[in-house]
Design a protein around this motif. Structure first.
Motif, PDB file in Angstrom:
ATOM      1  N   LYS B 148       0.851  -1.191   0.000  1.00 38.80           N
ATOM      2  CA  LYS B 148       0.000   0.000   0.000  1.00 38.80           C
ATOM      3  C   LYS B 148       0.891   1.248   0.000  1.00 38.80           C
ATOM      4  O   LYS B 148       2.056   1.180   0.377  1.00 38.80           O
ATOM      5  CB  LYS B 148      -0.867   0.008   1.256  1.00 38.80           C
ATOM      6  N   THR B 189      -1.538   3.489  -6.743  1.00 39.28           N
ATOM      7  CA  THR B 189      -0.651   3.248  -5.601  1.00 39.28           C
ATOM      8  C   THR B 189       0.563   4.175  -5.625  1.00 39.28           C
ATOM      9  O   THR B 189       0.893   4.810  -4.614  1.00 39.28           O
ATOM     10  CB  THR B 189      -0.168   1.779  -5.609  1.00 39.28           C
ATOM     11  N   ASP B 225       6.743  -0.749  -4.769  1.00 41.98           N
ATOM     12  CA  ASP B 225       5.846  -1.777  -4.260  1.00 41.98           C
ATOM     13  C   ASP B 225       6.516  -3.127  -4.492  1.00 41.98           C
ATOM     14  O   ASP B 225       7.298  -3.282  -5.440  1.00 41.98           O
ATOM     15  CB  ASP B 225       4.497  -1.689  -4.969  1.00 41.98           C
TER      16      ASP B 225
END
Lengths: 330, 330
Positions: B148, B189, B225
């Motif tokens: 996240k 994101t 990420d």
């Protein structure tokens, strides 16, 4: 067969664009090429070829223009007028070596999406370096920053159709780019995409593939969410470029011995470089829109323009877009 | 300073593990190394070193074991017992060259997360190939499949702390891996992560970086990420390996001329290979847990084990984990 050419896109436009089109025009007398751009500059390179015409436009979209805004504001840009000619049926396909984002926007917003395809994707061909076999079709290379599982499932179908035409495979196998080979691996998006692809009766799904094996694998189609596809493509380019420059400086630092060695190895290194040369394989394609929308690198040469136009011809001959429209129209 | 060593993880365990530990034990007489595993096999390589002890365990987690399940079921596995000794404060850090997923699980579930760090991440060092400067700290390399924006923001802080210790940079700059360099680019994101990093007063945020520039850039910390970080790492490995094998076969196909050339270039190619050799830089680290959890490749050698143990010492000396605990504890 009529192709709309953005004459002003790319670092060396219009020269290399016109030169590439001239090669294609000589090779295919049955095709027609309409070049959009600065008439005077373009005519400078032309020799009254019968199957090339020029449409004068007054604006140019540059590499630094914001894609969607420039498409909307620069109404007389070569790319925009060329795309409109495809939309209106005056031409069958669109070609540009210019701003990639603007080409994606022109393809999606002007040429238009195929009904029931939610997200057009950017598709490229990866050389099969290890097996020296057929190149692999790879999508999405970054048309979308947030691909949904349903989009990735559609990429599988679209990629299969193009793979048949571009590589002549009867039953293309489709693999999903993921962070592990086993079923059940992955992000929430890739896990769901795996399930959809696995249940899709219209493709031959071969399971997951890891990024490590992309350049040395046997599948015909690789599907990925656009964010990861983009990152992987750019990593491959960056790593290859860095290694070539490391090799060069290693040779340079090797003194006389290094220089003689490099001289003797010249042919071998050239053969290696040509295997890595993506331009041999033509350009990338925006797929999921109502006509072939083709691009090459901004730093393209006339040879790469020709390769991309040869691909365009194949796609039109095989009616790939019409077949996709029919498939998704129910 | 006491290190718990999983003696049974890795392709050539326990031999190369014990040999690496012996090197470290000779180099640092003030450290103690506790090796967990098959006592008889491990003792075979030992020479009664004063600062190495062995704890006998009866089970081994293999590369094909499912990580979380194996951690829970194989209660007497070398990795599990070693991790427990860290949890109980008998040792200060954990080392393994075995199953990466199992090590991540042991680190997270047994050693335990630092309070207020939601998702521990796998961190590695990328060589700075172009500038020959400090290696770059890169995380998350794949501990999480769905990071996240808030997790990525924490990676920025964690990476900065480790960068200070591992590369000696006073004010490490942090860049976000994204699909474009401009602010506003990216997935939902990465867009959100950009905003959080940009507003984070505890780091020096330098903006976005594209995957193409990862091996040739000047930032000290790269955050991504976990899904993309993993894909990018594996693409780099895959491309480098493919290019080395292309180079080999190009030389082989070059006949006598190619062979003489390759002979003369041998030293240059060796210098290039050592730049690419990640093992010089030590292993990857699971960060965000209550003790240093260190790994090297399964195909590791004694030298890489030593390098990783040298890193472990630095991290303990600089009290990086304690500093992170303090930072996040409010």
């Amino acid at each position: 067969m009529k192709i709309a050419i953005d004459g002003m896109g790319g670092d060396q436009a219009p020269r290399v664009i016109v030169q590439g089109v001239q090669k294609a025009a000589a090779m295919f007398p049955d095709m027609h090429f309409e070049i959009f751009g600065d008439q005077e500059k373009i005519n400078h390179y032309l020799n009254e070829e019968k199957n090339i015409s020029v449409v004068h436009t007054t604006e140019v979209i540059t590499g630094s223009d914001e894609p969607v805004r420039s498409i909307r504001r620069k109404k007389d840009a070569s790319l925009v007028v060329a795309a409109r000619s495809v939309k209106e049926g005056k031409n069958d396909a669109l070609f540009s070596a210019g701003n990639t984002g603007a080409l994606l926007a022109a393809g999606t917003l002007i040429v238009g999406r195929i009904r029931n395809i939610d997200r057009p994707a950017l598709m490229g061909l990866m050389p099969d370096l290890k097996n020296n076999g057929q190149p692999t079709v790879f999508l999405d290379l970054g048309a979308n920053a947030d691909s949904k599982p349903e989009n990735i499932n559609q990429y599988g179908v679209i990629g299969s159709y193009f793979s048949k035409t571009l590589t002549g495979t009867a039953e293309p196998s489709v693999a999903l780019l993921n962070n592990g080979t086993e079923a059940g691996k992955g992000s929430m998006t890739t896990q769901k995409a795996y399930t959809l692809l696995n249940e899709n009766p219209h493709i031959h799904f071969a399971g997951n593939i890891e990024a490590r094996d992309l350049l040395a694998q046997k599948n015909n189609v690789i599907v990925a969410d656009g964010f990861t596809g983009n990152a992987v493509l750019k990593t491959t380019e960056g790593t290859a470029l860095t290694m070539m420059s490391l090799l060069k400086s290693a040779i340079k630092d090797g003194g006389l011995k290094g220089k003689i060695g490099a001289y003797l190895l010249k042919d071998s290194l050239k053969a290696m470089k040509s295997k890595l040369d993506y331009s041999e394989l033509g350009g990338a394609i925006l797929v999921g829109v109502k006509a072939p929308v083709m691009k090459t690198h901004g730093s393209t040469d006339a040879h790469a323009v020709l390769q991309t136009l040869i691909q365009t011809r194949k796609i039109l001959e095989d009616r790939v877009v019409e077949n996709l429209v029919e498939f998704f129209d129910d």
